[in-house]
Design an enzyme around this catalytic site. Structure first.
Site, short mmCIF file in Angstrom:
data_model
loop_
_atom_site.label_atom_id
_atom_site.label_comp_id
_atom_site.label_asym_id
_atom_site.label_seq_id
_atom_site.Cartn_x
_atom_site.Cartn_y
_atom_site.Cartn_z
N ASN A 44 -1.83 4.34 3.09
CA ASN A 44 -1.25 3.66 2.03
C ASN A 44 0.35 4.59 1.98
OD1 ASN A 44 -3.11 1.96 1.24
ND2 ASN A 44 -3.94 4.06 -0.23
N GLY A 235 1.19 6.64 -6.52
CA GLY A 235 1.52 8.06 -5.68
C GLY A 235 1.35 8.23 -4.03
N ASP A 236 0.93 7.21 -3.12
CA ASP A 236 1.04 7.06 -1.89
C ASP A 236 2.77 6.79 -1.75
OD1 ASP A 236 -1.36 8.38 -1.38
OD2 ASP A 236 -2.62 6.59 -1.27
#
Ligand code: RIB
Length: 294
Positions: A44, A235-236
């Site tokens: 990701n 978050g990624d």
């Protein structure tokens, strides 16, 4: 020549069920949908950096099962080098993801091949040395993270560490970190205020983020208002977008602001990889004046 980001980390197949609410222990609920996506924090983050405009590559491991091909095809489709995906005998990393009606999720991962990524090869170390930024997370063994970050540190490659799934980080790894990116739970568990790292970025979901630079203080990074459909991979997206921005020489604060917009866009669609925005989408969300001022 565009900025270069190398990610050393995990690649998973995400088996995603969507439910109205996440079941309590001992409870059974019926899913509204089931999908299979490419995922894993390493993959990701590499895709997020790539779509942000960096020359990003992923060093990872996949298994010898049918799921491996899903990840290889994804890497190729993103224009990355699939020869950097090692084949390890056994299963590909798998993540069981449950998302609820509010966009929140819980995730159980089975490391599979990710657990066998223990050291870099000489060719992979050269790639880390030639990069502007290295990103690592903790879905792979500490030994490969330590190998990658110390190689980067010696070569002057900036090191971004996203210590998740959270576990104590050893001092050899910490000593090589330029920027630690955590969410608020990880910040508390790791007591980041006490860690000897020059910069800590703490993501706060819909409240944006804080950026603490040693010797300079803390600044608040605002959040863009959004309606969350699925927060998996947000978050990624933040980590990959931030790394791509600092790789092209943008300040940490401006990079965090840009990454915050990218993360806010990623929650508006389902799935981790499918929801990661392109540079164009982020710039459009910012508007021409804001892009200028960053
Ligand atoms: O951060 C989201 C990712 O965590 C998912 O894609 C899943 O594979 C797990 O690694």
């Amino acid at each position: 020549m565009s900025a270069r980001v190398t990610v050393v980390g995990s690649a998973n197949v995400d088996l995603v069920t969507r439910v109205d609410r996440i079941p309590a222990p001992g409870e059974t609920v019926t899913a509204e949908s089931f999908d299979i996506y490419a995922g894993g924090k390493g993959l990701n983050q590499a895709i997020a950096a790539r779509r942000a405009g960096a020359r990003a590559e992923l060093i990872a491991a996949v298994g010898t099962d049918d799921y491996a091909q899903v990840l290889i095809d994804t890497v190729i489709a993103e224009g990355m080098d699939a020869t950097l995906l090692r084949r390890e005998s056994g299963t590909t990393g798998t993540a069981f993801v449950t998302t609820d009606a509010t966009g929140e999720n819980n995730i159980v991962i089975v490391p599979g091949a990710n657990g066998l990524l223990r050291h870099l090869t000489d060719v992979e170390r050269d790639l880390v040395r030639e990069s502007d930024v290295l990103i690592c997370q903790l879905e792979v063994p500490d030994s490969v993270v330590e190998d990658a970050v110390t190689t980067a540190w010696k070569a002057g490659t900036k090191v971004v560490l996203n210590p998740t799934p959270v576990r104590p980080v050893n001092s050899a790894i910490l000593a090589a970190v330029d920027v630690l990116i955590v969410n608020e739970h990880e910040a508390e568990q790791l007591q980041v205020d006490l860690l000897p790292v020059p910069c800590v970025l703490t993501t706060l979901g819909s409240n944006g983020a804080t950026l603490r630079i040693r010797g300079e203080g803390t600044v608040r990074i605002p959040a863009r208002k959004t309606i969350a459909i699925d927060t998996t991979g947000a978050g990624d997206t933040f980590v990959g977008a931030f790394a791509a921005e600092i790789a092209r020489g943008v300040s940490y604060e401006a990079a965090a602001m840009w990454a915050s917009i990218a993360a806010s866009l990623s929650v508006e669609e389902q799935g981790a990889v499918p929801s990661i925005p392109t540079r164009r989408a982020v710039d459009d969300a910012l508007g021409p004046e804001r892009v200028e001022s960053l």
